[in-house]
Design a protein around this motif. Structure first.
Motif, mmCIF file in Angstrom:
data_model
loop_
_atom_site.group_PDB
_atom_site.id
_atom_site.type_symbol
_atom_site.label_atom_id
_atom_site.label_comp_id
_atom_site.label_asym_id
_atom_site.label_seq_id
_atom_site.Cartn_x
_atom_site.Cartn_y
_atom_site.Cartn_z
ATOM 1 N N ALA A 197 87.937 -38.871 -31.554
ATOM 2 C CA ALA A 197 86.966 -39.552 -30.563
ATOM 3 C C ALA A 197 85.696 -39.355 -31.351
ATOM 4 C CB ALA A 197 86.939 -38.490 -29.125
ATOM 5 N N GLN A 198 85.143 -38.332 -32.085
ATOM 6 C CA GLN A 198 84.045 -38.500 -32.891
ATOM 7 C C GLN A 198 84.095 -39.683 -33.971
ATOM 8 O OE1 GLN A 198 83.399 -34.985 -35.336
ATOM 9 N NE2 GLN A 198 81.427 -34.772 -34.499
ATOM 10 N N ASP A 199 85.151 -39.699 -34.673
ATOM 11 C CA ASP A 199 85.260 -40.652 -35.612
ATOM 12 C C ASP A 199 85.088 -41.984 -35.273
ATOM 13 O OD1 ASP A 199 85.528 -38.644 -37.573
ATOM 14 O OD2 ASP A 199 87.547 -39.019 -37.936
ATOM 15 N N ALA A 200 85.606 -42.269 -34.087
ATOM 16 C CA ALA A 200 85.659 -43.728 -33.240
ATOM 17 C C ALA A 200 84.169 -44.030 -33.005
ATOM 18 C CB ALA A 200 86.683 -43.756 -32.254
ATOM 19 N N ALA A 201 83.668 -42.951 -32.182
ATOM 20 C CA ALA A 201 82.298 -43.080 -31.760
ATOM 21 C C ALA A 201 81.429 -43.449 -33.195
ATOM 22 C CB ALA A 201 81.668 -41.835 -31.149
ATOM 23 N N ARG A 202 81.452 -42.861 -34.112
ATOM 24 C CA ARG A 202 80.653 -42.987 -35.133
ATOM 25 C C ARG A 202 80.967 -44.499 -35.904
ATOM 26 N NH1 ARG A 202 82.678 -38.126 -37.726
ATOM 27 N NH2 ARG A 202 81.378 -36.319 -37.558
ATOM 28 N N GLY A 203 81.975 -45.018 -35.800
ATOM 29 C CA GLY A 203 82.510 -46.328 -36.385
ATOM 30 C C GLY A 203 81.589 -47.365 -35.594
ATOM 31 N N LEU A 204 81.639 -47.345 -34.265
ATOM 32 C CA LEU A 204 81.265 -48.080 -33.088
ATOM 33 C C LEU A 204 79.564 -48.171 -33.339
ATOM 34 C CD1 LEU A 204 83.420 -48.206 -29.910
ATOM 35 C CD2 LEU A 204 83.293 -50.081 -31.553
ATOM 36 N N ALA A 205 79.102 -46.980 -33.317
ATOM 37 C CA ALA A 205 77.754 -46.913 -33.457
ATOM 38 C C ALA A 205 77.095 -47.509 -34.756
ATOM 39 C CB ALA A 205 77.333 -45.311 -33.373
ATOM 40 N N TYR A 206 77.710 -47.545 -35.721
ATOM 41 C CA TYR A 206 77.453 -48.077 -36.923
ATOM 42 C C TYR A 206 77.418 -49.683 -36.545
ATOM 43 C CZ TYR A 206 77.609 -49.926 -41.625
ATOM 44 O OH TYR A 206 77.287 -50.646 -42.833
ATOM 45 N N ASN A 346 83.734 -41.342 -18.198
ATOM 46 C CA ASN A 346 82.879 -41.845 -16.945
ATOM 47 C C ASN A 346 81.572 -42.494 -17.009
ATOM 48 O OD1 ASN A 346 85.239 -40.891 -15.757
ATOM 49 N ND2 ASN A 346 84.099 -38.848 -14.944
ATOM 50 N N ARG A 347 80.734 -42.042 -18.028
ATOM 51 C CA ARG A 347 79.414 -42.719 -18.265
ATOM 52 C C ARG A 347 79.824 -44.088 -18.772
ATOM 53 N NH1 ARG A 347 75.215 -39.662 -19.524
ATOM 54 N NH2 ARG A 347 74.095 -41.488 -19.987
ATOM 55 N N CYS A 348 80.860 -44.201 -19.705
ATOM 56 C CA CYS A 348 81.175 -45.430 -20.361
ATOM 57 C C CYS A 348 81.679 -46.523 -19.270
ATOM 58 C CB CYS A 348 82.132 -45.187 -21.517
ATOM 59 S SG CYS A 348 81.825 -44.095 -22.776
ATOM 60 N N LEU A 349 82.338 -45.783 -18.089
ATOM 61 C CA LEU A 349 82.998 -46.713 -17.291
ATOM 62 C C LEU A 349 82.345 -47.051 -16.063
ATOM 63 C CD1 LEU A 349 86.661 -44.923 -17.780
ATOM 64 C CD2 LEU A 349 85.930 -47.215 -18.650
ATOM 65 N N VAL A 350 80.776 -46.972 -16.231
ATOM 66 C CA VAL A 350 80.128 -47.405 -15.009
ATOM 67 C C VAL A 350 80.255 -49.129 -15.121
ATOM 68 C CG1 VAL A 350 77.806 -47.621 -14.213
ATOM 69 C CG2 VAL A 350 78.554 -45.471 -15.404
ATOM 70 N N ARG A 351 80.536 -49.500 -13.855
ATOM 71 C CA ARG A 351 80.611 -50.981 -13.631
ATOM 72 C C ARG A 351 79.482 -51.837 -14.027
ATOM 73 N NH1 ARG A 351 85.344 -52.693 -11.414
ATOM 74 N NH2 ARG A 351 84.368 -54.758 -10.886
ATOM 75 N N GLN A 352 78.220 -51.268 -13.611
ATOM 76 C CA GLN A 352 77.077 -51.934 -14.214
ATOM 77 C C GLN A 352 76.640 -51.633 -15.564
ATOM 78 O OE1 GLN A 352 74.952 -53.881 -12.392
ATOM 79 N NE2 GLN A 352 76.214 -53.839 -10.731
ATOM 80 N N ALA A 353 77.047 -52.604 -16.425
ATOM 81 C CA ALA A 353 76.875 -52.802 -17.614
ATOM 82 C C ALA A 353 75.580 -52.237 -18.474
ATOM 83 C CB ALA A 353 77.171 -53.939 -18.543
ATOM 84 N N LYS A 354 74.525 -52.466 -17.782
ATOM 85 C CA LYS A 354 73.207 -52.067 -18.025
ATOM 86 C C LYS A 354 72.963 -50.609 -18.002
ATOM 87 C CE LYS A 354 70.640 -56.071 -17.454
ATOM 88 N NZ LYS A 354 69.507 -56.933 -16.952
ATOM 89 N N SER A 355 73.863 -49.660 -17.090
ATOM 90 C CA SER A 355 73.839 -48.300 -17.224
ATOM 91 C C SER A 355 74.611 -47.600 -17.838
ATOM 92 C CB SER A 355 74.159 -48.225 -15.523
ATOM 93 O OG SER A 355 73.317 -48.709 -14.676
ATOM 94 N N ARG A 356 75.370 -48.251 -18.825
ATOM 95 C CA ARG A 356 76.214 -47.556 -19.728
ATOM 96 C C ARG A 356 75.429 -47.042 -20.776
ATOM 97 N NH1 ARG A 356 80.391 -52.607 -19.845
ATOM 98 N NH2 ARG A 356 80.869 -52.314 -17.321
ATOM 99 N N PRO A 357 75.667 -45.965 -21.324
ATOM 100 C CA PRO A 357 74.839 -45.571 -22.453
ATOM 101 C C PRO A 357 75.257 -46.455 -23.799
ATOM 102 C CG PRO A 357 76.512 -44.015 -22.147
ATOM 103 C CD PRO A 357 76.667 -45.067 -21.196
ATOM 104 N N LYS A 358 74.561 -46.141 -24.854
ATOM 105 C CA LYS A 358 74.434 -46.861 -26.085
ATOM 106 C C LYS A 358 75.626 -46.170 -26.762
ATOM 107 C CE LYS A 358 70.057 -46.971 -27.625
ATOM 108 N NZ LYS A 358 69.247 -47.305 -28.180
ATOM 109 N N MET A 359 76.293 -46.351 -27.911
ATOM 110 C CA MET A 359 77.133 -45.809 -28.649
ATOM 111 C C MET A 359 76.346 -44.483 -29.439
ATOM 112 S SD MET A 359 80.313 -46.623 -27.959
ATOM 113 C CE MET A 359 80.884 -45.171 -29.072
ATOM 114 N N SER A 360 75.304 -44.882 -29.821
ATOM 115 C CA SER A 360 74.558 -43.620 -30.667
ATOM 116 C C SER A 360 74.366 -42.670 -29.444
ATOM 117 C CB SER A 360 73.242 -44.192 -30.964
ATOM 118 O OG SER A 360 72.657 -44.622 -29.978
#
Length: 434
Positions: A197-206, A346-360
């Motif tokens: 989970a950590q590695d995948a988040a690093r890849g997407l954040a980059y 759950n934070r990632c799966l909020v229906r309003q896209a703008k309310s989802r956090p950034k990958m960083s």
């Protein structure tokens, strides 16, 4: 949190892959993972998918101007590396074509051999070529420890047709999806899942925030996350990637592509592409790690086929939550870290896209879980699956020596003149009893 529904005629238990969807139209084109990129009909008309893909290739043109360290291979070299694309070295197959384990020589030391994975794209249609171009343009200039490294490519056109190949670093422990399924008896330990989970988040954040341009993956899923010999996770398959919006634009308009169960609802409805669709897919993936289930599984009872719909009623209290944890873990997990990881999902799966956090921001959350919670120690054997295969081979060789060496001479023929029958007792370790 709605997922795509399958047509009633669908028999395959793999999640389907959407190759195109005309927004505002009642007709859609759906393909399973195996059928992805196979259809020729979509290339015979100027539909939304074709125009979008052409735009995607054009949008990556700026990247091709950057310096690339990729090797250019000949088709003859690829045939030699893969034993003429023998099925004995095939390690994967999909609509794009086959993936083969191969061996090439190092440019620095011709005596040194390197294991590689060779992807041979299907020669049918233009989609495969466009995705090949995108992959080369992206991975030719983008490098990160959590992205699979592209070593080179091959492009030849002759009387046999179009040959398009990609040469990657070899990832011996295959994909995360392989390990979450029942393909392997030893399940991924909880600590290993947290690291993934950590590695995948690093890849997407980059991809989203680590460069002077933004790349949106568009097809983030467990089968596109591969594991190296140290069980580090790396993102792979960038054929559907797009450059993110620029010049003050809020989104990029595209045809809808991706895999059923992973696509964000606003993307399905509008075709508006932002980095937040990758965030949604990452949230789905976290629940995959927690439950061991696929986002959509037609083989399960109807009320359990859509993973997100199934987990929702179990999040209200601790006892119910434990019911969704992967039974293959056999209770060997940190409940506290699993609950925290579900909260991130759950934070990632909020229906309003703008309310989802950034990958960083998501990466920081996962890092905090890793630092403040006892997640346990990875229980995987030190050797990789490839090492295990080599170990099996070495056992065979040892047994061959035990049984055949006394019987054969220099030319490996039975040495009947010197051999005498003898009873040899073999112990549990495969060694002769004295």
């Amino acid at each position: 949190m709605k997922c795509f529904s399958f047509p009633n005629t669908e028999k395959n238990d793999e999640p389907g892959t959407i190759k195109s969807m005309s927004i505002g139209s009642t007709s859609t084109s759906m393909y399973t993972d195996q059928d992805t990129r196979r259809s020729g009909s979509e290339f015979n008309s100027q539909n939304v998918s074709e125009l979008s893909t052409a735009s995607s290739v054009k949008s990556f043109a700026i990247m091709s101007q950057r310096q690339s360290n990729l090797r250019e291979f000949t088709f003859s070299e690829m045939k030699t590396a893969t034993k003429s694309f023998s099925r004995s070295v095939m390690i994967g197959e999909g609509g794009f074509g086959g993936v083969y384990r191969g061996v090439i020589r190092s440019t620095d030391d011709p005596h040194k051999k390197i294991d590689v994975a060779v992807k041979q794209l299907s020669r049918r249609g233009l989609q495969g070529h466009r995705e090949w171009v995108t992959e080369v343009n992206v991975l030719g200039v983008v490098q990160h420890p959590n992205l699979v490294k592209l070593l080179g490519h091959c492009a030849e056109d002759d009387e046999r047709g179009i040959q398009r190949l990609l040469v990657y670093e070899y990832m011996p422990n295959r994909s995360v999806q392989d390990h979450l399924s029942s393909r392997f008896q030893t399940p991924l330990s909880w600590a290993t899942r947290m690291r993934i989970a950590q590695d995948a988040a690093r890849g997407l954040a980059y991809l989203h925030e680590g460069m002077d341009f933004q790349i949106i993956f568009r097809d983030f899923k467990s089968s596109n996350i591969l594991l190296d010999d140290q069980w580090n996770a790396k993102l792979s398959d960038f054929g559907l990637a797009r450059l993110g919006p620029s010049d003050g634009l809020s989104h990029v308009s595209t045809a809808v592509v991706g895999t059923i169960g992973y696509a964000a609802p606003e993307y399905i409805q509008t075709g508006h592409l932002t980095s937040k669709i990758d965030v949604w897919s990452y949230g789905v993936f976290l629940y995959e790690l927690i439950t061991g289930r696929r986002p959509f599984d037609r083989n399960r009872p109807k009320n359990e086929q859509k993973m997100l719909d199934w987990v929702r009623p179990h999040l209200s209290n601790k006892k119910k939550f434990e019911l969704i944890l992967d039974p293959k873990l056999e209770g060997k997990y940190s409940l506290k870290s699993a609950q925290k990881l579900a909260a991130v999902a759950n934070r990632c799966l909020v229906r309003q896209a703008k309310s989802r956090p950034k990958m960083s921001e998501i990466l920081e959350m996962v890092n905090r879980i890793m630092e403040t919670t006892d997640i346990g120690v990875p229980e995987h054997p030190i050797m990789s699956l490839a090492a295990e295969e080599d170990s099996i081979e070495s056992k065979r060789e040892r047994l061959k020596r035990i049984f055949l060496d006394p019987l054969t001479g220099e030319n490996s023929c039975l040495n009947c003149g010197t051999w005498r029958p003898k009873v040899v007792m073999i112990n549990m370790l495969g060694r002769p009893e004295k």
